[in-house]
Design a protein around this motif. Sequence first.
Motif, short mmCIF file in Angstrom:
data_model
loop_
_atom_site.label_atom_id
_atom_site.label_comp_id
_atom_site.label_asym_id
_atom_site.label_seq_id
_atom_site.Cartn_x
_atom_site.Cartn_y
_atom_site.Cartn_z
N GLY A 155 49.68 35.94 44.16
CA GLY A 155 50.04 34.93 45.14
C GLY A 155 48.91 34.54 46.07
O GLY A 155 49.10 33.73 46.99
N ALA A 156 47.71 35.08 45.85
CA ALA A 156 46.57 34.76 46.71
C ALA A 156 46.15 33.30 46.51
O ALA A 156 46.22 32.78 45.40
N PRO A 157 45.72 32.62 47.57
CA PRO A 157 45.28 31.23 47.43
C PRO A 157 43.86 31.15 46.90
O PRO A 157 43.05 32.08 47.04
N GLY A 158 43.54 29.99 46.32
CA GLY A 158 42.18 29.75 45.83
C GLY A 158 41.79 28.30 45.99
O GLY A 158 42.64 27.42 46.12
N VAL A 159 40.50 28.06 45.99
CA VAL A 159 39.94 26.71 46.07
C VAL A 159 38.77 26.63 45.10
O VAL A 159 37.94 27.54 45.04
N LEU A 160 38.71 25.53 44.35
CA LEU A 160 37.59 25.28 43.44
C LEU A 160 37.10 23.86 43.67
O LEU A 160 37.90 22.92 43.63
N VAL A 161 35.80 23.71 43.94
CA VAL A 161 35.21 22.38 44.09
C VAL A 161 33.94 22.30 43.25
O VAL A 161 33.25 23.31 43.05
N ARG A 162 33.67 21.09 42.77
CA ARG A 162 32.43 20.85 42.04
C ARG A 162 31.86 19.50 42.48
O ARG A 162 32.59 18.53 42.59
N GLY A 164 28.62 17.38 41.17
CA GLY A 164 27.54 17.38 40.20
C GLY A 164 27.46 18.73 39.51
O GLY A 164 28.46 19.21 38.96
N ASP A 165 26.30 19.38 39.58
CA ASP A 165 26.19 20.71 38.97
C ASP A 165 26.31 21.83 40.00
O ASP A 165 26.06 23.00 39.69
N HIS A 166 26.71 21.51 41.24
CA HIS A 166 26.98 22.52 42.25
C HIS A 166 28.48 22.82 42.28
O HIS A 166 29.30 21.92 42.10
N PHE A 167 28.85 24.08 42.52
CA PHE A 167 30.28 24.40 42.66
C PHE A 167 30.50 25.39 43.78
O PHE A 167 29.59 26.12 44.21
N GLY A 168 31.72 25.39 44.27
CA GLY A 168 32.18 26.39 45.23
C GLY A 168 33.50 26.95 44.76
O GLY A 168 34.34 26.22 44.21
N PHE A 169 33.69 28.24 44.96
CA PHE A 169 34.94 28.91 44.56
C PHE A 169 35.34 29.87 45.66
O PHE A 169 34.51 30.60 46.21
N ALA A 170 36.63 29.86 46.00
CA ALA A 170 37.14 30.75 47.05
C ALA A 170 38.41 31.43 46.57
O ALA A 170 39.29 30.77 46.02
N ARG A 171 38.48 32.75 46.78
CA ARG A 171 39.68 33.53 46.49
C ARG A 171 40.10 34.24 47.77
O ARG A 171 39.35 35.03 48.34
N GLY A 172 41.29 33.94 48.23
CA GLY A 172 41.75 34.51 49.48
C GLY A 172 42.44 35.86 49.30
O GLY A 172 42.61 36.37 48.19
N ARG A 173 42.86 36.42 50.40
CA ARG A 173 43.64 37.65 50.40
C ARG A 173 45.11 37.32 50.11
O ARG A 173 45.54 36.18 50.28
#
Length: 258
Positions: A155-162, A164-173
């Motif tokens: 049930g933890a939240p997440g975020v994925l962004v891209r 171009g060829d850069h990305f960000g990824f977040a996994r919460g508690r």
Amino acid sequence: MTVIGANHAPVVRAAALRGSRLERTLLQRVGTAVDTTTRVVWLQADALYCDVRRPAGMSAVTAPCLSALSLDDLLTLATQDAFAGRLVDHGGHVEWTRTVELHAPGPHADAGTLTRLDDRTLVEHGHFEKYREEWAVTASALPTEEITLVDTDTGAPGVLVRVGDHFGFARGRTAPLAEDLTDAIRGAATLADARRALDCEISLGRVHDDRWLVTTSTLPYRVGADLGLIRAGDDAVSTADVDPLGHAVRRRWRRTQS
């Protein structure tokens, strides 16, 4: 520098930031020294973003997994800041809402007014707090991709962004922090509890030949890892990770909104 107050340049709206990678070059607060050394990277897709902040001179942490982090390691990593979520446009200012954040929420919403200093530099003035930040636009790229996620097992939240060829990824508690992170670490009943308080990943990286390689992370043992993104239909993805003991695992996510 002696002036923090906002200038009279036109306000930059959130839509103008679509597909941008920015690095902070300056932070000024009343009564404190100007900060030009903290390494801050903000990756903005359409509405979603990731932001990672690492203090200059932060000691290296070489533990290979969560269960190998010492108390000193945990306290060192707690000097970072990082968060991810949605950039909301309120007209005269924008607000960085937070789906995932390394630290507990502060007393005020994270909001500011953005203006242009020049074609490649933004100035941010705090909306609820008095500060000035300057941001260099280091890359602008399309297309963009963005997904908010929920871990189907925890049930933890997440975020994925891209961008171009850069990305960000977040996994919460699985549950947000109820107190300051450093206090949670120092006050934990066991070292295992202290490690769980820190167990939140916000990472940035580059895509090379379909490999999503982490270059910066709040969890240093993730640097160099392949995010291993696999899509399973329109609403499901999975990512490669390691469990607290360092064993390879896959996390399964369900898309919650675009």
